[in-house]
Design a protein around this motif. Structure first.
Motif, mmCIF file in Angstrom:
data_model
loop_
_atom_site.group_PDB
_atom_site.id
_atom_site.type_symbol
_atom_site.label_atom_id
_atom_site.label_comp_id
_atom_site.label_asym_id
_atom_site.label_seq_id
_atom_site.Cartn_x
_atom_site.Cartn_y
_atom_site.Cartn_z
ATOM 1 N N VAL A 12 17.232 29.735 -19.283
ATOM 2 C CA VAL A 12 18.197 30.531 -20.040
ATOM 3 C C VAL A 12 19.287 29.598 -20.544
ATOM 4 N N ALA B 150 14.756 26.535 -15.892
ATOM 5 C CA ALA B 150 13.494 27.268 -15.743
ATOM 6 C C ALA B 150 12.959 27.108 -14.326
ATOM 7 N N THR B 151 12.255 28.134 -13.895
ATOM 8 C CA THR B 151 11.584 28.103 -12.600
ATOM 9 C C THR B 151 10.112 28.475 -12.813
ATOM 10 N N GLU B 152 9.381 28.479 -11.745
ATOM 11 C CA GLU B 152 7.975 28.834 -11.870
ATOM 12 C C GLU B 152 7.782 30.282 -12.316
ATOM 13 N N ASN B 153 8.769 31.120 -11.989
ATOM 14 C CA ASN B 153 8.621 32.544 -12.286
ATOM 15 C C ASN B 153 9.401 33.006 -13.513
ATOM 16 N N SER B 154 10.303 32.166 -14.048
ATOM 17 C CA SER B 154 11.116 32.598 -15.192
ATOM 18 C C SER B 154 11.430 31.418 -16.105
ATOM 19 N N PRO B 155 11.576 31.681 -17.398
ATOM 20 C CA PRO B 155 11.909 30.604 -18.340
ATOM 21 C C PRO B 155 13.384 30.234 -18.234
#
Length: 228
Positions: A70, A63-68
């Motif tokens: 995977v 996960a990143t700040e902009n996306s969960p």
């Protein structure tokens, strides 16, 4: 007539296999498919077999700040996610089977048509045409040897087992192997392999001792003469 067809324009259809001309037909057939669209893929089908879809693994992505995140995923490869090269190989199998069947005569069609893949057909034609140069007694001995050794393979399906069996039966019918000819003493045949003759006699003795006549199955199938 066959020779004229073999020499005819290859743009319209593959060359026809003529008796005693297998080496020439093989060379011309390979050259013919090289001129067809996806020629490399067609060649792979007969020399390497059909393309088998593999398991595609999609690696996990944190996960990143902009996306969960995977999660890692696995799925069977499809036409949609195959590489262009693999897709061409996969889609050329049916076309190659059609080309091979178009290039052979009725005398071996029933035997070759029982094969499941283009590669199996290609090898069957080679084996059948090489058999034409053998002494007829050698052919009979080889078929009896194959019949005596016939068994299922590890992990083989029922469909595959019976497909191989009917291919063998068709070859027996094609070579006029009736129950009477199958019972001819193998010692009288002009075989080129003493080891095969010895093994055939051992197999026959074992079957007689068990009161299990394998030729009964041939006798049952013989009146119908229906190719698989």
């Amino acid at each position: 007539m066959h020779n004229n067809i073999m020499a005819a324009g290859s743009r319209d259809r593959p060359p026809m296999l003529a008796t005693g001309r297998y080496a020439q037909w093989r060379s011309r057939f390979l050259r013919y498919i090289d001129t067809r669209p996806n020629g490399d893929a067609l060649r792979k089908c007969i020399l390497k077999g059909p393309y088998t879809p593999t398991i595609v693994t999609t690696l996990a992505v944190p996960a990143t700040e902009n996306s969960p995140a995977v999660l890692e995923q696995t799925k069977v490869e499809t036409v949609m996610n195959m590489t262009p090269e693999n897709r061409a190989h996969f889609e050329s199998e049916k076309k190659e089977i059609h080309l091979i069947l178009t290039g052979i005569g009725d005398e071996i069609y029933s035997t070759v048509d029982a094969c499941q893949t283009a590669q199996e057909m290609w090898e069957a034609i080679k084996r059948l045409q090489q058999g034409e140069s053998l002494n007829i007694q050698d052919v009979k001995t080889n078929l009896f040897w194959e019949f005596g050794q016939f068994t299922s393979h590890d992990g083989e399906t029922i469909e595959s087992y019976y497909t191989r069996f009917y291919k063998m039966m068709n070859e027996m019918i094609r070579n006029n192997l009736t129950v009477a000819t199958m019972q001819v003493n193998v010692h009288n045949s002009s075989t080129t392999s003493n080891q095969k003759v010895k093994k055939v006699n051992e197999l026959r003795a074992e079957r007689i001792a068990k009161n299990a006549d394998p030729l009964a199955l041939v006798a049952t199938a013989q009146p119908y003469q229906v190719p698989y």
